[in-house]
Scaffold this motif. Structure first.
Motif, PDB file in Angstrom:
ATOM      1  N   UNK A   1       0.811  -1.211   0.000  1.00 10.46           N
ATOM      2  CA  UNK A   1       0.000   0.000   0.000  1.00 10.46           C
ATOM      3  C   UNK A   1       0.849   1.269   0.000  1.00 10.46           C
ATOM      4  N   UNK A   2       1.906   1.309   0.799  1.00 13.02           N
ATOM      5  CA  UNK A   2       2.724   2.525   0.885  1.00 13.02           C
ATOM      6  C   UNK A   2       3.305   2.897  -0.477  1.00 13.02           C
ATOM      7  N   UNK A   3       3.727   1.891  -1.235  1.00  9.38           N
ATOM      8  CA  UNK A   3       4.328   2.181  -2.534  1.00  9.38           C
ATOM      9  C   UNK A   3       3.286   2.578  -3.565  1.00  9.38           C
ATOM     10  N   UNK A   4       2.081   1.991  -3.482  1.00  8.19           N
ATOM     11  CA  UNK A   4       0.990   2.463  -4.330  1.00  8.19           C
ATOM     12  C   UNK A   4       0.663   3.917  -4.005  1.00  8.19           C
ATOM     13  N   UNK A   5       0.644   4.229  -2.709  1.00  7.82           N
ATOM     14  CA  UNK A   5       0.339   5.603  -2.283  1.00  7.82           C
ATOM     15  C   UNK A   5       1.374   6.580  -2.840  1.00  7.82           C
ATOM     16  N   UNK A   6       2.642   6.219  -2.728  1.00  2.65           N
ATOM     17  CA  UNK A   6       3.707   7.082  -3.245  1.00  2.65           C
ATOM     18  C   UNK A   6       3.568   7.252  -4.756  1.00  2.65           C
ATOM     19  N   UNK A   7       3.253   6.166  -5.462  1.00  2.00           N
ATOM     20  CA  UNK A   7       3.096   6.239  -6.907  1.00  2.00           C
ATOM     21  C   UNK A   7       1.985   7.206  -7.294  1.00  2.00           C
ATOM     22  N   UNK A   8       0.830   7.137  -6.607  1.00  2.00           N
ATOM     23  CA  UNK A   8      -0.275   8.045  -6.950  1.00  2.00           C
ATOM     24  C   UNK A   8       0.109   9.495  -6.666  1.00  2.00           C
ATOM     25  N   UNK A   9       0.855   9.730  -5.578  1.00  2.00           N
ATOM     26  CA  UNK A   9       1.305  11.090  -5.281  1.00  2.00           C
ATOM     27  C   UNK A   9       2.230  11.626  -6.364  1.00  2.00           C
ATOM     28  N   UNK A  10       3.145  10.787  -6.833  1.00  2.00           N
ATOM     29  CA  UNK A  10       4.088  11.212  -7.872  1.00  2.00           C
ATOM     30  C   UNK A  10       3.378  11.445  -9.207  1.00  2.00           C
ATOM     31  N   UNK A  11       2.419  10.575  -9.532  1.00  2.00           N
ATOM     32  CA  UNK A  11       1.654  10.763 -10.767  1.00  2.00           C
ATOM     33  C   UNK A  11       0.871  12.070 -10.703  1.00  2.00           C
ATOM     34  N   UNK A  12       0.249  12.333  -9.544  1.00  2.00           N
ATOM     35  CA  UNK A  12      -0.480  13.586  -9.373  1.00  2.00           C
ATOM     36  C   UNK A  12       0.427  14.793  -9.510  1.00  2.00           C
ATOM     37  N   UNK A  13       1.617  14.710  -8.914  1.00  2.00           N
ATOM     38  CA  UNK A  13       2.586  15.798  -8.993  1.00  2.00           C
ATOM     39  C   UNK A  13       2.985  16.072 -10.446  1.00  2.00           C
ATOM     40  N   UNK A  14       3.356  15.040 -11.163  1.00  2.00           N
ATOM     41  CA  UNK A  14       3.811  15.205 -12.551  1.00  2.00           C
ATOM     42  C   UNK A  14       2.681  15.741 -13.429  1.00  2.00           C
ATOM     43  N   UNK A  15       1.476  15.209 -13.222  1.00  2.00           N
ATOM     44  CA  UNK A  15       0.346  15.629 -14.040  1.00  2.00           C
ATOM     45  C   UNK A  15       0.045  17.109 -13.851  1.00  2.00           C
ATOM     46  N   UNK A  16      -0.048  17.551 -12.603  1.00  2.00           N
ATOM     47  CA  UNK A  16      -0.381  18.958 -12.339  1.00  2.00           C
ATOM     48  C   UNK A  16       0.777  19.868 -12.713  1.00  2.00           C
ATOM     49  N   UNK A  17       2.007  19.415 -12.502  1.00  2.00           N
ATOM     50  CA  UNK A  17       3.194  20.222 -12.792  1.00  2.00           C
ATOM     51  C   UNK A  17       3.273  20.592 -14.276  1.00  2.00           C
ATOM     52  N   UNK A  18       2.949  19.646 -15.146  1.00  2.00           N
ATOM     53  CA  UNK A  18       3.178  19.857 -16.579  1.00  2.00           C
ATOM     54  C   UNK A  18       1.921  20.231 -17.373  1.00  2.00           C
ATOM     55  N   UNK A  19       0.783  20.304 -16.719  1.00  2.00           N
ATOM     56  CA  UNK A  19      -0.443  20.626 -17.449  1.00  2.00           C
ATOM     57  C   UNK A  19      -1.141  21.846 -16.864  1.00  2.00           C
ATOM     58  N   UNK A  20      -1.723  22.650 -17.736  1.00  2.00           N
ATOM     59  CA  UNK A  20      -2.509  23.793 -17.289  1.00  2.00           C
ATOM     60  C   UNK A  20      -3.960  23.373 -17.071  1.00  2.00           C
ATOM     61  N   UNK A  21      -4.773  24.349 -16.684  1.00  2.00           N
ATOM     62  CA  UNK A  21      -6.125  24.062 -16.254  1.00  2.00           C
ATOM     63  C   UNK A  21      -6.944  23.308 -17.297  1.00  2.00           C
ATOM     64  N   UNK A  22      -6.821  23.648 -18.566  1.00  2.00           N
ATOM     65  CA  UNK A  22      -7.678  23.055 -19.599  1.00  2.00           C
ATOM     66  C   UNK A  22      -7.539  21.533 -19.632  1.00  2.00           C
ATOM     67  N   UNK A  23      -6.314  21.028 -19.587  1.00  2.00           N
ATOM     68  CA  UNK A  23      -6.087  19.582 -19.602  1.00  2.00           C
ATOM     69  C   UNK A  23      -6.562  18.974 -18.283  1.00  2.00           C
ATOM     70  N   UNK A  24      -6.249  19.652 -17.189  1.00  2.00           N
ATOM     71  CA  UNK A  24      -6.670  19.212 -15.857  1.00  2.00           C
ATOM     72  C   UNK A  24      -8.189  19.020 -15.810  1.00  2.00           C
ATOM     73  N   UNK A  25      -8.933  19.976 -16.348  1.00  2.00           N
ATOM     74  CA  UNK A  25     -10.399  19.893 -16.329  1.00  2.00           C
ATOM     75  C   UNK A  25     -10.901  18.699 -17.139  1.00  2.00           C
TER      76      UNK A  25
END
Length: 482
Positions: free
Chosen positions: A150-174
């Motif tokens: 579970x801890x590693x799945x949790x870390x993976x989702x956090x990193x995916x969320x970080x990368x996604x928000x970091x590189x995309x603006x609102x339009x893609x996010x929405x």
């Protein structure tokens, strides 16, 4: 995006302080672009706030309410959605009618608002980051039990969320949020239909009746105030601006968008209450509070309806949790970036004043609202997308992602959890009552100030959240804290 080139200057010049200026600004804004007809094609920020506000914990709370009381508290869930509509509408109306951000409005009420906000987002973000990652990792571990812990799945989702928000603006996010909301919607409605609800009892649950049990009033208030109610209600105005809605021409569109958001939230809530009432209440099955309750529900669904239904539910569970994660990663980071920008402008204004400049305009309310050059923090800045690429935005993204990983391995510090609970309980009364203050003052153009209904709803919301805050503070084990 709206043509608001004429709005920025007008808004900046006239909303700097109390007086007739804001009224003029509001009229100028309306005239600059003209009102737009409310249309489904514009819907977006409401979907984002609905998805972010309803996390796995909210669904469990509703599930347990259905498990404990059947359909009795259905009316409370509906009222809770109406309360959230009024809060989000007020936040959006402030952004559109003044051309200023919500934090800029808070700052005009005094320095205490800035201190409360920064302490809140630092402590809340640290603890919430771990909770959001863990919640998103749970269904993935259940879907793929032999891959990793579970801890590693949790870390993976956090990193995916970080990368996604970091590189995309609102339009893609929405767009991504809309797809995930679609998954949530299909799963929850499917489950509600599959358990075959008793519609007669459900309609009876719309009558305001309290369960005949101890603490029923507080349990009812908790259901009204808890479902879909977080700091993301305050972030709604920022998403409205990020969409490109920056003036009163978008007011009708915003109101339709907001209603769609909380009708969607209402469907999620009612669907899970149906599941709790039919599957758990009738069978006297108890589930754990918190996200693990949904894992238990998955096991029950597997026994009752088969593996496919259980897997389908876990996919919906992941969509619910991950939308809350990336929604907070984006929305609260926008608010933090606005806070830092406001702080930098205040420092620059103070520096100019100490150097003999007249730009600060003295002290008090007026000076607090003006930045160098007569500018105020505006929705135009958020709409431009510059905040999403700024270092404060990304710094808060990193704060939400990496420090909380420590808590995944070491557990959550006792004193920090108490402070997290108290600050979290205090935020919604803070939001409701400051919106009452801002939207009844000369900071808001006269035609967009609160009417009787808005004041009544926001006041009721504020009082409700104060009661829940007092209970939360009272229930904390303070003797162990010291």
């Amino acid at each position: 995006m709206a043509d608001t080139s004429g709005n920025t200057t007008g808004s900046s010049g006239s909303t700097a302080g109390p007086g007739p200026g804001p009224g003029t600004s509001g009229e100028a804004v309306s005239g600059a672009s003209g009102p737009r007809k409310s249309s489904w094609k514009y819907i977006g920020p409401g979907i984002v706030v609905a998805a972010t506000g309803v996390g796995a914990g909210d669904l469990v709370a509703t599930l347990i309410a259905g498990s404990n009381f059947g359909y009795t508290l259905l009316w409370a869930a509906v009222i809770g959605c109406l309360v959230k509509i009024s809060l989000a509408e007020a936040a959006g109306r402030w952004h559109l009618s003044t051309g200023r951000t919500l934090f800029d409005g808070w700052a005009s009420l005094g320095r205490w608002t800035s201190w409360f906000f920064v302490v809140y987002v630092v402590i809340w973000g640290f603890v919430y980051g771990a909770a959001a990652m863990s919640s998103s990792g749970l269904p993935l571990q259940a879907l793929f039990p032999d891959v990793m812990g579970l801890k590693w799945w949790a870390i993976l989702t956090g990193l995916v969320g970080l990368v996604f928000v970091w590189f995309n603006k609102y339009a893609v996010f929405e767009k991504v949020m809309t797809v995930l909301v679609g998954v949530m919607f299909v799963v929850t409605v499917y489950l509600a239909i599959r358990v075959t609800p008793h519609l007669g009892e459900a309609f009876a649950g719309l009558l305001p009746v309290l369960p005949d049990e101890k603490d029923s009033i507080l349990n009812t208030l908790g259901l009204i105030g808890g479902v879909g109610g977080t700091i993301t209600l305050a972030a709604y105005g920022y998403w409205v601006n990020a969409k490109g809605w920056t003036n009163t021409g978008w007011m009708k569109v915003m109101r339709l968008d907001n209603r769609v958001a909380y009708i969607t939230t209402g469907i999620f809530v009612v669907a899970m209450l149906f599941v709790g009432a039919e599957m758990l209440h009738s069978s006297n099955i108890a589930i754990a509070s918190g996200d693990k309750g949904l894992i238990q529900l998955g096991d029950i669904l597997e026994d009752e309806y088969g593996t496919a239904t259980a897997k389908f539910f876990l996919i919906g569970f992941f969509a619910t949790s991950f939308t809350s994660l990336i929604g907070v990663w984006h929305g609260v980071s926008l608010m933090f970036a606005d806070f830092v920008e406001r702080y930098r402008k205040d420092r620059a204004a103070a520096s100019a004043a100490s150097g003999g400049s007249a730009a600060s305009g003295g002290t008090g309310g007026k000076g607090a609202n003006v930045a160098p050059g007569g500018e105020v923090a505006s929705g135009e800045e958020v709409a431009s997308g510059t905040h999403e690429k700024s270092w404060p935005f990304r710094a808060y993204l990193l704060w939400l992602t990496f420090p909380p990983m420590v808590l995944l391995f070491q557990g959550q510090p006792f004193r920090l959890i108490i402070l997290y609970g108290v600050l979290g309980a205090a935020f919604l009364p803070f939001l409701a009552l400051t919106l009452v203050w801002l939207l009844n003052s000369s900071r808001t153009p006269p035609e967009w100030r609160n009417g009787l209904l808005s004041n009544a709803m926001l006041t009721i919301a504020g009082l409700l959240f104060i009661v829940l805050c007092v209970k939360q503070v009272w229930d904390q084990p303070w003797s162990e804290f010291f």
